[in-house]
Write an enzyme that holds these catalytic residues in place. Structure first.
Site, short mmCIF file in Angstrom:
data_model
loop_
_atom_site.label_atom_id
_atom_site.label_comp_id
_atom_site.label_asym_id
_atom_site.label_seq_id
_atom_site.Cartn_x
_atom_site.Cartn_y
_atom_site.Cartn_z
N ASP A 51 50.25 -68.67 104.10
CA ASP A 51 49.10 -69.40 104.65
C ASP A 51 48.06 -68.41 105.18
O ASP A 51 46.98 -68.82 105.63
CB ASP A 51 49.53 -70.43 105.71
CG ASP A 51 50.24 -69.82 106.88
OD1 ASP A 51 50.48 -68.60 106.89
OD2 ASP A 51 50.58 -70.57 107.83
N SER A 52 48.36 -67.11 105.07
CA SER A 52 47.34 -66.08 105.31
C SER A 52 46.20 -66.23 104.30
O SER A 52 45.12 -65.65 104.49
CB SER A 52 47.95 -64.68 105.20
OG SER A 52 48.63 -64.54 103.97
N ASP A 90 54.39 -70.99 101.80
CA ASP A 90 54.33 -71.38 103.21
C ASP A 90 54.02 -72.86 103.35
O ASP A 90 53.09 -73.38 102.70
CB ASP A 90 53.20 -70.62 103.92
CG ASP A 90 53.70 -69.39 104.65
OD1 ASP A 90 54.90 -69.32 104.97
OD2 ASP A 90 52.87 -68.49 104.91
N GLU A 122 57.53 -71.68 110.03
CA GLU A 122 57.59 -70.87 111.24
C GLU A 122 58.37 -71.58 112.34
O GLU A 122 58.27 -72.79 112.50
CB GLU A 122 56.15 -70.59 111.74
CG GLU A 122 55.33 -69.78 110.75
CD GLU A 122 53.92 -69.46 111.26
OE1 GLU A 122 53.57 -69.78 112.42
OE2 GLU A 122 53.16 -68.87 110.47
N GLU A 189 57.97 -60.95 112.19
CA GLU A 189 56.61 -60.41 112.26
C GLU A 189 56.33 -59.79 113.62
O GLU A 189 56.53 -60.42 114.67
CB GLU A 189 55.59 -61.54 111.97
CG GLU A 189 54.15 -61.03 111.99
CD GLU A 189 53.14 -61.97 111.33
OE1 GLU A 189 53.56 -62.97 110.71
OE2 GLU A 189 51.94 -61.68 111.44
O1 KIV Z 1 51.12 -66.04 105.56
C1 KIV Z 1 51.56 -64.91 105.37
O2 KIV Z 1 50.99 -64.10 104.62
C2 KIV Z 1 52.78 -64.54 106.04
C3 KIV Z 1 53.10 -63.07 106.06
C4 KIV Z 1 52.34 -62.42 107.15
C5 KIV Z 1 54.55 -62.84 106.15
O3 KIV Z 1 53.46 -65.35 106.58
#
Ligand code: KIV
Length: 271
Positions: A51-52, A90, A122, A189
Site C-alpha cells: 500500500d506504499s 497489502d 498490519e 518494520e
Molecule cells: O506497503 C509497503 O510497501 C510495505 C513495505 C514497507 C513492507 O508494507
C-alpha cells in the site's frame, strides 16, 4: 544447490525451507506489469504489491487513502508480469479493520481478481479474528509489525518502534500469536536490530525486515526508494542502488534538447 535455485515457483513452503536452511529471502515492492517482470526475471523471491503505492504511485502523504479497487488494479498488473516470485498484496486501510467478515471479503476479492498468492495486513493480536478467518478460506496471510504505516495517526511519527521494553514485549508476543494463527511470515518494520534478531530466532516462520537489521530472515525495500526514483526520502535503513531521479531527468532533458534542435528524429529514425 540452494532451495531457491532449485524451484520454478516460490511458494510459502519454499520460504519456510529457505529459513530452515538459513538462506536469506529477497523481497521488493512493485505496482505495475513492467517493473514486476524485471524483478521476477532478476530472481526476487517475493513481490509485494504494497500500500506504499499510495505514496510512490499516487502521491498521497500516507498509505491511508488507497482503496481496495486501486490495490486490485496494481496487483492484477503485477501478477501478469510474474512467473516465479510469490506475489503478496497489502490489504489497504479500511478493508479489514471493520470485522473479520469484511476482512475475508476483501481478501477474497484480491485472490479472485488478481491471482496473487497471499495477502498482508498490519497488526498483532487486534487483528487475530480477521487473520483466522482469511486463513480458514485457504488464503495465506503475512503479518506486519513494528512501524505499521496505517497507524501513523496513532503513532504521530515514523520514528523507530519498540525501543522500550513494553512495546518490544508486545511485538514479540504479537509475532508468536501470528505464527500460532498460521501466518507464513511477518514483515518487521523499523525496529531495533537486536529485537529483530530475537524475533527471528524465536519464530519458525520467516521474518522479513525493513529497517529491522541484518539478523532477520530476509529484507524488503520499496522499489522506488531503492532505485532512487524518489530523491526526497533517505532514512538510515535505505540503500540506494541507483539514482533514477537524476538519470531520468538527464535523459528527458537530452530528449527535449534533441527535439528543439531538430536532431530527433534523424534520417535513420524516420520512414
Ligand atoms: O506497503 C509497503 O510497501 C510495505 C513495505 C514497507 C513492507 O508494507
Amino acid at each position: 544447490m540452494s532451495v531457491h535455485q532449485n524451484v520454478k515457483k516460490i511458494t510459502t513452503h519454499v520460504l519456510s525451507a529457505m529459513k530452515m536452511k538459513g538462506e536469506k529471502i529477497a523481497m521488493l515492492t512493485a505496482y505495475d506489469y513492467s517493473m514486476a517482470r524485471i524483478l521476477d526475471n532478476a530472481g526476487v523471491d517475493i513481490i509485494l504489491v504494497g500500500d506504499s503505492g499510495a505514496n510512490v504511485m499516487a502521491g498521497y502523504n500516507t498509505t491511508l487513502p488507497i482503496t481496495l479497487d486501486e490495490m486490485i488494479n496494481y496487483a492484477s498488473a503485477v501478477t501478469r508480469g510474474v512467473k516465479r516470485a510469490l506475489v503478496v498484496v497489502d490489504l489497504p486501510f479500511g478493508s479489514y479493520q471493520g470485522n473479520s467478515k469484511q476482512a475475508l471479503a476483501s481478501a477474497i476479492r484480491i485472490m479472485k481478481e488478481t491471482e496473487a498468492a497471499a495477502v498482508k495486513l498490519e497488526g498483532g493480536i487486534e487483528v487475530s479474528e480477521s487473520v483466522s478467518r482469511i486463513l480458514s478460506a485457504g488464503i495465506p496471510v503475512m503479518g506486519h509489525l513494528g512501524l505499521t504505516p496505517q497507524s501513523i495517526n496513532k503513532f504521530g511519527t515514523y520514528a523507530v518502534r519498540a525501543q522500550d521494553e513494553p512495546e518490544a514485549t508486545k511485538l514479540l508476543s504479537d509475532a508468536h500469536h501470528l505464527e500460532e494463527l498460521g501466518c507464513f511470515g511477518i514483515v518487521l518494520e523499523k525496529i531495533p536490530a537486536a529485537l529483530g534478531k530475537k524475533v527471528a530466532q524465536e519464530l519458525k516462520i520467516p521474518m522479513i525486515g525493513i529497517g529491522a537489521g541484518r539478523y532477520v530472515d530476509g529484507q524488503v525495500l520499496v522499489l522506488h526508494d531503492m532505485l532512487g526514483l524518489n530523491n526526497e526520502f533517505s532514512p538510515r535503513f535505505l540503500r540506494r542502488y541507483m539514482n533514477l531521479f537524476e538519470d531520468i531527468t538527464n535523459a528527458v532533458q537530452q530528449y527535449i534538447t534533441d527535439v528543439r534542435a531538430n536532431d530527433f528524429p534523424n534520417e535513420k529514425e524516420q520512414y
